[in-house]
Design an enzyme around this catalytic site. Structure first.
Site, PDB file in Angstrom:
ATOM      1  N   ASP A  73       0.861  -1.171   0.000  1.00  0.00           N
ATOM      2  CA  ASP A  73       0.000   0.000   0.000  1.00  0.00           C
ATOM      3  C   ASP A  73       0.902   1.226   0.000  1.00  0.00           C
ATOM      4  O   ASP A  73       1.802   1.337   0.843  1.00  0.00           O
ATOM      5  CB  ASP A  73      -0.961   0.041   1.194  1.00  0.00           C
ATOM      6  CG  ASP A  73      -2.102   1.011   0.903  1.00  0.00           C
ATOM      7  OD1 ASP A  73      -2.948   0.671   0.056  1.00  0.00           O
ATOM      8  OD2 ASP A  73      -2.129   2.099   1.487  1.00  0.00           O
ATOM      9  N   TYR A 158       2.205   9.275  -9.957  1.00  0.00           N
ATOM     10  CA  TYR A 158       2.654  10.634  -9.663  1.00  0.00           C
ATOM     11  C   TYR A 158       4.143  10.861  -9.968  1.00  0.00           C
ATOM     12  O   TYR A 158       4.677  11.930  -9.671  1.00  0.00           O
ATOM     13  CB  TYR A 158       2.380  10.964  -8.183  1.00  0.00           C
ATOM     14  CG  TYR A 158       0.904  10.902  -7.833  1.00  0.00           C
ATOM     15  CD1 TYR A 158       0.041  11.938  -8.186  1.00  0.00           C
ATOM     16  CD2 TYR A 158       0.364   9.801  -7.169  1.00  0.00           C
ATOM     17  CE1 TYR A 158      -1.314  11.880  -7.886  1.00  0.00           C
ATOM     18  CE2 TYR A 158      -0.993   9.736  -6.859  1.00  0.00           C
ATOM     19  CZ  TYR A 158      -1.828  10.780  -7.220  1.00  0.00           C
ATOM     20  OH  TYR A 158      -3.165  10.724  -6.934  1.00  0.00           O
ATOM     21  N   ARG A 185       9.336   1.752  -2.495  1.00  0.00           N
ATOM     22  CA  ARG A 185       8.995   0.335  -2.712  1.00  0.00           C
ATOM     23  C   ARG A 185      10.239  -0.545  -2.586  1.00  0.00           C
ATOM     24  O   ARG A 185      10.191  -1.610  -1.971  1.00  0.00           O
ATOM     25  CB  ARG A 185       8.375   0.216  -4.109  1.00  0.00           C
ATOM     26  CG  ARG A 185       7.853  -1.160  -4.474  1.00  0.00           C
ATOM     27  CD  ARG A 185       6.871  -1.090  -5.642  1.00  0.00           C
ATOM     28  NE  ARG A 185       5.667  -0.384  -5.246  1.00  0.00           N
ATOM     29  CZ  ARG A 185       5.352   0.856  -5.674  1.00  0.00           C
ATOM     30  NH1 ARG A 185       6.116   1.481  -6.543  1.00  0.00           N
ATOM     31  NH2 ARG A 185       4.275   1.450  -5.223  1.00  0.00           N
TER      32      ARG A 185
HETATM   33  P1  ITT Z   1      -3.482  -2.391  -5.328  1.00  0.00           P
HETATM   34  O1  ITT Z   1      -4.235  -1.887  -4.107  1.00  0.00           O
HETATM   35  O2  ITT Z   1      -4.236  -3.404  -6.110  1.00  0.00           O
HETATM   36  O3  ITT Z   1      -2.081  -2.798  -5.015  1.00  0.00           O
HETATM   37  P2  ITT Z   1      -3.599   0.412  -6.116  1.00  0.00           P
HETATM   38  O4  ITT Z   1      -3.090   1.170  -7.314  1.00  0.00           O
HETATM   39  O5  ITT Z   1      -5.022   0.659  -5.711  1.00  0.00           O
HETATM   40  O6  ITT Z   1      -3.321  -1.148  -6.354  1.00  0.00           O
HETATM   41  P3  ITT Z   1      -2.665   1.675  -3.659  1.00  0.00           P
HETATM   42  O7  ITT Z   1      -4.003   1.700  -3.033  1.00  0.00           O
HETATM   43  O8  ITT Z   1      -1.484   1.259  -2.837  1.00  0.00           O
HETATM   44  O9  ITT Z   1      -2.636   0.710  -4.920  1.00  0.00           O
HETATM   45  O10 ITT Z   1      -2.392   3.117  -4.285  1.00  0.00           O
HETATM   46  C1  ITT Z   1      -1.107   3.471  -4.665  1.00  0.00           C
HETATM   47  C2  ITT Z   1      -1.154   4.741  -5.500  1.00  0.00           C
HETATM   48  O11 ITT Z   1      -0.111   5.610  -5.057  1.00  0.00           O
HETATM   49  C3  ITT Z   1      -0.834   4.422  -6.941  1.00  0.00           C
HETATM   50  O12 ITT Z   1      -2.005   4.116  -7.666  1.00  0.00           O
HETATM   51  C4  ITT Z   1      -0.149   5.713  -7.383  1.00  0.00           C
HETATM   52  O13 ITT Z   1      -1.112   6.694  -7.636  1.00  0.00           O
HETATM   53  C5  ITT Z   1       0.605   6.134  -6.140  1.00  0.00           C
HETATM   54  N1  ITT Z   1       1.974   5.589  -6.145  1.00  0.00           N
HETATM   55  C6  ITT Z   1       2.455   4.599  -5.343  1.00  0.00           C
HETATM   56  N2  ITT Z   1       3.720   4.303  -5.645  1.00  0.00           N
HETATM   57  C7  ITT Z   1       4.055   5.104  -6.668  1.00  0.00           C
HETATM   58  C8  ITT Z   1       5.225   5.252  -7.443  1.00  0.00           C
HETATM   59  O14 ITT Z   1       6.280   4.473  -7.247  1.00  0.00           O
HETATM   60  N3  ITT Z   1       5.230   6.172  -8.401  1.00  0.00           N
HETATM   61  C9  ITT Z   1       4.154   6.943  -8.637  1.00  0.00           C
HETATM   62  N4  ITT Z   1       2.995   6.853  -7.975  1.00  0.00           N
HETATM   63  C10 ITT Z   1       2.939   5.946  -6.991  1.00  0.00           C
END
Ligand code: ITT
Length: 201
Positions: A73, A158, A185
């Site tokens: 997350d 982002y 990550r």
């Molecule tokens: P899952 O829950 O299925 O894993 P999700 O996209 O809904 O997928 P999250 O709820 O963890 O996942 O939301 C993470 C969001 O944060 C992601 O969709 C991006 O908008 C942002 N994000 C996370 N890591 C990022 C990265 O390395 N680079 C850019 N944006 C990132």
């Protein structure tokens, strides 16, 4: 442990995770590859809680022994915006809204804000669970600032507006290998690998 299942439906994340863990001699499957389809309600109040909710929900579907489910997350915290979009990063302005528009909106909200007040960070919590419940959670962060325009074609989400002082560019301008070495990550997954090894899972 003989296999990892990653509880994510986000293909961009999954790509980074595979690349970060590529030297690990461990079978790694996405949820879809493991034949698990689930709508998970992420109603936690922190990255850690949401990661744990996802890992436990998927682990509850696994019958096999020796399988550990990991979930990521993550999101972007912008200090000037009271840490928005934070745990709502994926849902900000609507789940299906293109990131070009989400990024533009953030830049508009930051209009006129000086560099020293543009500080931000990516946060990633990784949770591990098996069919008996949560095993552990780790966190990784990377500090940066919100730039004045989107730049770069790598990464996802982002990345085009999140800039690093040390490199003078956005994380979308870094090579995928370098982003993974420095990223929230990469750090959270590294810590998780160490924890699982220490706990002899
Ligand atoms: P899952 O829950 O299925 O894993 P999700 O996209 O809904 O997928 P999250 O709820 O963890 O996942 O939301 C993470 C969001 O944060 C992601 O969709 C991006 O908008 C942002 N994000 C996370 N890591 C990022 C990265 O390395 N680079 C850019 N944006 C990132």
């Amino acid at each position: 442990m003989k296999k990892i299942i990653f509880a994510t439906g986000n293909q961009d994340k999954m790509g980074e995770i595979r690349s970060i863990l590529s030297d690990w001699e461990m079978e790694i499957q996405s949820m879809r590859e493991a034949g698990i389809e689930l709508e998970i309600v992420e109603d936690g109040q922190s990255f850690e809680e949401n990661a744990s909710i996802k890992a436990k929900a998927v682990a509850a579907q696994v019958q096999e022994d020796g399988v550990v489910v990991l979930a990521d997350d993550s999101g972007l915290e912008i200090d000037y915006l009271g840490k928005e979009p934070g745990i709502y990063s994926a849902r900000y302005l609507g789940e299906d809204t293109p990131y070009k528009i989400k990024n533009q909106k953030i830049l508009e909200r930051m209009n006129g804000v000086p560099k020293e007040k543009r500080t931000a960070r990516f946060v990633c919590a990784i949770a591990a669970a098996d069919k008996n419940g949560e095993i552990c959670v780790t966190r990784g962060t990377i500090e940066g600032y919100i730039g004045w325009e989107p730049s770069g074609a790598h990464g996802f989400g982002y990345d085009p507006i999140f800039y690093l002082d040390e490199y003078g560019c956005s994380t979308a301008e870094l090579s995928p290998e370098l982003k993974n070495q420095l990223s929230h990550r990469g750090k959270a997954l590294f810590a998780m690998r160490q924890k699982l090894a220490e706990m002899a899972v």
